[in-house]
Write a protein that holds these residues in place. Structure first.
Motif, mmCIF file in Angstrom:
data_model
loop_
_atom_site.group_PDB
_atom_site.id
_atom_site.type_symbol
_atom_site.label_atom_id
_atom_site.label_comp_id
_atom_site.label_asym_id
_atom_site.label_seq_id
_atom_site.Cartn_x
_atom_site.Cartn_y
_atom_site.Cartn_z
ATOM 1 N N GLN A 27 0.807 -1.228 0.000
ATOM 2 C CA GLN A 27 0.000 0.000 0.000
ATOM 3 C C GLN A 27 0.840 1.277 0.000
ATOM 4 N N GLU A 28 2.134 1.133 -0.151
ATOM 5 C CA GLU A 28 2.997 2.316 -0.197
ATOM 6 C C GLU A 28 3.066 2.866 -1.624
ATOM 7 N N THR A 188 -0.470 -0.595 -4.052
ATOM 8 C CA THR A 188 0.975 -0.420 -3.977
ATOM 9 C C THR A 188 1.460 0.091 -5.330
ATOM 10 N N ASP A 204 4.119 8.471 -0.567
ATOM 11 C CA ASP A 204 4.509 8.226 0.819
ATOM 12 C C ASP A 204 6.009 8.477 0.974
ATOM 13 N N ARG A 205 6.741 8.215 -0.133
ATOM 14 C CA ARG A 205 8.187 8.363 -0.103
ATOM 15 C C ARG A 205 8.666 8.748 -1.499
ATOM 16 N N ASP A 219 10.267 11.137 3.032
ATOM 17 C CA ASP A 219 8.882 11.560 2.833
ATOM 18 C C ASP A 219 8.892 12.888 2.068
#
Length: 240
Positions: A27-28, A188, A204-205, A219
């Motif tokens: 989920q990232e 994802t 997220d990143r 982040d």
């Protein structure tokens, strides 16, 4: 969900990836950035085994993949990929484009594949285009069909290789809108893009690749406001 360990990739004498380590959690949403030629798209293609690594290890959903022994078609079905150019079959309608792979690779029955495809067309805002051929679509519509086609395989992770770079500026937002929705739903995703606003809002990143190596991973707030590397600061100034 997706892990690269010490990935090396060369084309002839040109070493494009020089020991890349990257882990993407379930989920990232990870956005890869860097100047052209830094190795971003090559890394993405290695994740989908469109390019074979020279050394290192790729792990998908906890399983180390052996490109010589494992069924790569099955693995590619779990790792969806959307390219810069849409690669739709010009002689097939939108609906036919979407149901092709589920029927051929996953052996789904046509009726089941069509029901799922129509739901996906609704998701990407193209319910009225099911029977249209690609040459009647705008670039943004083609890319949304391409996203629906990848989603039809029910992948565990989605890779996006500069999905808006071939689009006219006014069509970019409709494609990014679909990607935002997927992120909100917990897909994802690994995204190569030059759309820094999208990176700020959705990632997220953010991972910076430079000359085949990861030099920054943070982040969005940290990445843009307090990067650790001088090269990252130069890049941010360059892209605005």
């Amino acid at each position: 969900m997706l892990t690269a360990k010490d990935i090396h990739k060369s084309f002839g004498e040109l070493e494009v990836l020089k020991g890349v380590d990257l882990h993407v959690s379930p989920q990232e949403v990870v956005v890869l950035v860097g100047v052209s030629g830094s190795g971003k798209s090559t890394l993405l293609r290695c994740f989908n085994f469109l390019e074979m690594i020279n050394s290192g290890e790729i792990i998908i959903d906890g399983k180390s993949v052996n490109s010589k022994k494992d069924n790569l078609s099955k693995i590619r079905a779990e790792v969806g990929m959307v390219f810069q150019h849409f690669n739709l079959f010009p002689h097939k309608t939108v609906l036919e484009n979407i149901i092709e792979a589920p029927m051929m690779v996953k052996k789904k029955k046509k009726e089941e594949a069509m029901i799922h495809a129509k739901k996906l067309l609704e998701k990407v805002g193209l319910s009225d285009k099911a029977d249209v051929y690609p040459n009647k679509l705008s670039g943004g519509q083609k890319q949304r069909v391409a996203i629906a086609r990848s989603l039809a395989m029910e992948p565990k992770v989605m890779l996006f290789d500069e999905p808006t770079s071939a689009l006219d500026p006014e069509l970019v937002s409709e494609v990014l809108g679909v990607m935002r929705q997927l992120a909100q739903e917990g897909m994802t995703m690994v995204v190569v893009t030059h759309e820094m606003r999208f990176a700020r809002e959705v990632a997220d990143r953010i991972v910076m690749i430079d000359e085949g190596q990861i030099i920054e991973s943070a982040d969005p707030k940290t990445f843009f406001e307090n990067p650790s590397q001088e090269r990252t600061k130069q890049f941010i100034q360059l892209v605005g």
